[in-house]
Write an enzyme that holds these catalytic residues in place. Structure first.
Site, PDB file in Angstrom:
ATOM      1  N   LYS A  66       0.808  -1.221   0.000  1.00  0.00           N
ATOM      2  CA  LYS A  66       0.000   0.000   0.000  1.00  0.00           C
ATOM      3  C   LYS A  66       0.845   1.278   0.000  1.00  0.00           C
ATOM      4  CE  LYS A  66      -4.235  -1.824   1.925  1.00  0.00           C
ATOM      5  NZ  LYS A  66      -5.142  -1.961   3.054  1.00  0.00           N
ATOM      6  N   ASP A 102     -10.017   2.862   1.759  1.00  0.00           N
ATOM      7  CA  ASP A 102     -10.086   2.241   3.095  1.00  0.00           C
ATOM      8  C   ASP A 102     -10.684   3.191   4.133  1.00  0.00           C
ATOM      9  OD1 ASP A 102      -9.021  -0.256   2.549  1.00  0.00           O
ATOM     10  OD2 ASP A 102      -6.955   0.364   2.945  1.00  0.00           O
TER      11      ASP A 102
HETATM   12  P1  ATR Z   1      -1.949  -3.127   6.369  1.00  0.00           P
HETATM   13  O1  ATR Z   1      -1.770  -2.513   5.019  1.00  0.00           O
HETATM   14  O2  ATR Z   1      -3.042  -4.174   6.383  1.00  0.00           O
HETATM   15  O3  ATR Z   1      -2.123  -2.117   7.443  1.00  0.00           O
HETATM   16  P2  ATR Z   1       0.813  -3.426   7.059  1.00  0.00           P
HETATM   17  O4  ATR Z   1       1.069  -2.076   6.477  1.00  0.00           O
HETATM   18  O5  ATR Z   1       1.774  -4.519   6.716  1.00  0.00           O
HETATM   19  O6  ATR Z   1      -0.612  -3.950   6.634  1.00  0.00           O
HETATM   20  O7  ATR Z   1       0.677  -3.271   8.640  1.00  0.00           O
HETATM   21  C1  ATR Z   1       0.477  -4.368   9.472  1.00  0.00           C
HETATM   22  C2  ATR Z   1       0.239  -3.880  10.905  1.00  0.00           C
HETATM   23  O8  ATR Z   1       0.077  -5.025  11.734  1.00  0.00           O
HETATM   24  C3  ATR Z   1       1.392  -3.086  11.500  1.00  0.00           C
HETATM   25  O9  ATR Z   1       0.879  -2.124  12.399  1.00  0.00           O
HETATM   26  C4  ATR Z   1       2.162  -4.172  12.266  1.00  0.00           C
HETATM   27  O10 ATR Z   1       2.977  -3.704  13.328  1.00  0.00           O
HETATM   28  P3  ATR Z   1       4.522  -3.281  13.057  1.00  0.00           P
HETATM   29  O11 ATR Z   1       4.464  -1.900  12.499  1.00  0.00           O
HETATM   30  O12 ATR Z   1       5.153  -3.350  14.388  1.00  0.00           O
HETATM   31  O13 ATR Z   1       5.056  -4.290  12.069  1.00  0.00           O
HETATM   32  C5  ATR Z   1       1.019  -4.958  12.819  1.00  0.00           C
HETATM   33  N1  ATR Z   1       1.397  -6.321  13.224  1.00  0.00           N
HETATM   34  C6  ATR Z   1       1.692  -7.374  12.426  1.00  0.00           C
HETATM   35  N2  ATR Z   1       1.961  -8.464  13.164  1.00  0.00           N
HETATM   36  C7  ATR Z   1       1.853  -8.100  14.466  1.00  0.00           C
HETATM   37  C8  ATR Z   1       1.997  -8.783  15.718  1.00  0.00           C
HETATM   38  N3  ATR Z   1       2.312 -10.077  15.777  1.00  0.00           N
HETATM   39  N4  ATR Z   1       1.778  -8.083  16.855  1.00  0.00           N
HETATM   40  C9  ATR Z   1       1.423  -6.777  16.825  1.00  0.00           C
HETATM   41  N5  ATR Z   1       1.266  -6.065  15.668  1.00  0.00           N
HETATM   42  C10 ATR Z   1       1.476  -6.720  14.512  1.00  0.00           C
END
Ligand code: ATR
Length: 286
Positions: A66, A102
């Site tokens: 994105k 979104d």
């Molecule tokens: P999207 O476009 O769906 O928002 P993304 O940009 O990849 O996807 O973001 C994923 C989100 O999920 C992020 O806020 C990520 O946290 P980080 O910035 O620390 O990576 C969060 N996320 C993914 N796995 C996680 C986990 N196991 N625990 C907490 N947050 C998680």
């Protein structure tokens, strides 16, 4: 030549039901275009976009592209620029245009379930990725008071700064939900593939409305919260509203003429959920 004019790009996309929903919806509306899922690595994104400019109508963009896609587009609309993320692409005359549906989809889903004014209400957003950015932007446009927390704190701090919001340490999440929260937005991938949750449902008081952006989570968090008496908003509903905005972009100007309630009805039918799902999925005890 690929006959699919529309596609979802991201990684992983295997779990997504978007292609099934979109293809049923496209048929229902009488469009001949088809929709497919394309699993891509980051290295292949630029090539994919340059190829797509020649023969595709549009794309949905999901994680992790994105933000990465921004630099590959010819123009980006004002909302997507402000959000800093694109979830929708339209191709026209060999050029790629970026949009973000979104934020508006999230806002419409929230207001569909709970039409009370959002102004000055307190939202806590968990996550700081592409989806969280769009939702945080939309809620700030609705004049909510916003607090953001994220596993990686620096991203929450940066997003909060952009929106004049507050950044919260992850460890404070439960106490803030219990004392200073009207709407909890879960915008991470936690629970997408397993039973994990950002916080146990039992810790969330029933006066808090919960919005989980995941359309098909593996945990039963939202159901549990609804059983506890909370008002809940599912990612499916956001998906429906943001998809309607995508159709307006891809099929402009004809698409605008179809009433939104008819679209929601058709989409919920395509998703094999009862039309009244949205209103009935949760118990409102507010
Ligand atoms: P999207 O476009 O769906 O928002 P993304 O940009 O990849 O996807 O973001 C994923 C989100 O999920 C992020 O806020 C990520 O946290 P980080 O910035 O620390 O990576 C969060 N996320 C993914 N796995 C996680 C986990 N196991 N625990 C907490 N947050 C998680």
């Amino acid at each position: 030549m690929n006959h699919c004019k529309l596609a979802l790009i991201g990684s992983p996309v295997k779990q997504s039901l978007s292609d099934t929903y979109h293809n049923r919806f496209l048929s229902y509306l009488g469009y001949s275009e088809r929709y497919e899922k394309c699993e891509l690595s980051s290295e292949k994104l630029a090539f994919f976009i340059s190829e797509a400019k020649q023969h595709r109508l549009g794309l949905s963009v999901t994680m992790p592209f994105k933000e990465q896609i921004l630099s590959l587009l010819d123009d980006i609309d004002e909302t997507a620029q402000k959000i800093g993320a694109v979830n929708t692409v339209k191709f026209k005359q060999g050029k790629a245009y970026g949009y973000n549906t979104d934020g508006i989809g999230a806002l419409q889903a929230i207001q569909y379930i709970d039409p009370r004014p959002l102004e000055k209400k307190r939202a806590v957003i968990v996550g700081a990725g592409g989806a969280a950015k769009a939702i945080a932007w939309a809620l700030s446009q609705a004049n909510m008071e916003i607090a953001i927390t994220n596993r990686s704190p620096e991203k929450a701090i940066a997003l909060a700064k952009n929106l004049n919001a507050q950044a919260l340490p992850f460890e404070d999440l439960v106490s803030v939900i219990q004392t200073k929260c009207d709407l909890l937005v879960h915008a991470t991938s936690v629970g997408m593939f397993d039973n994990s949750t950002i916080t146990p449902a039992e810790k969330i008081p029933s006066h808090v409305t919960i919005f989980d952006i995941l359309a098909a989570p593996k945990n039963r968090w939202l159901e549990k919260l609804a059983q506890q008496g909370s008002l809940t908003i599912s990612g499916k509903l956001m998906w429906m509203f943001q998809a309607i905005e995508q159709y307006k972009i891809w099929f402009a100007p004809d698409f605008m003429q179809i009433p939104v309630n008819d679209l929601l009805h058709a989409l919920s039918h395509s998703m094999e959920i009862p039309p009244e799902m949205a209103a009935k999925q949760s118990i409102y005890l507010g």
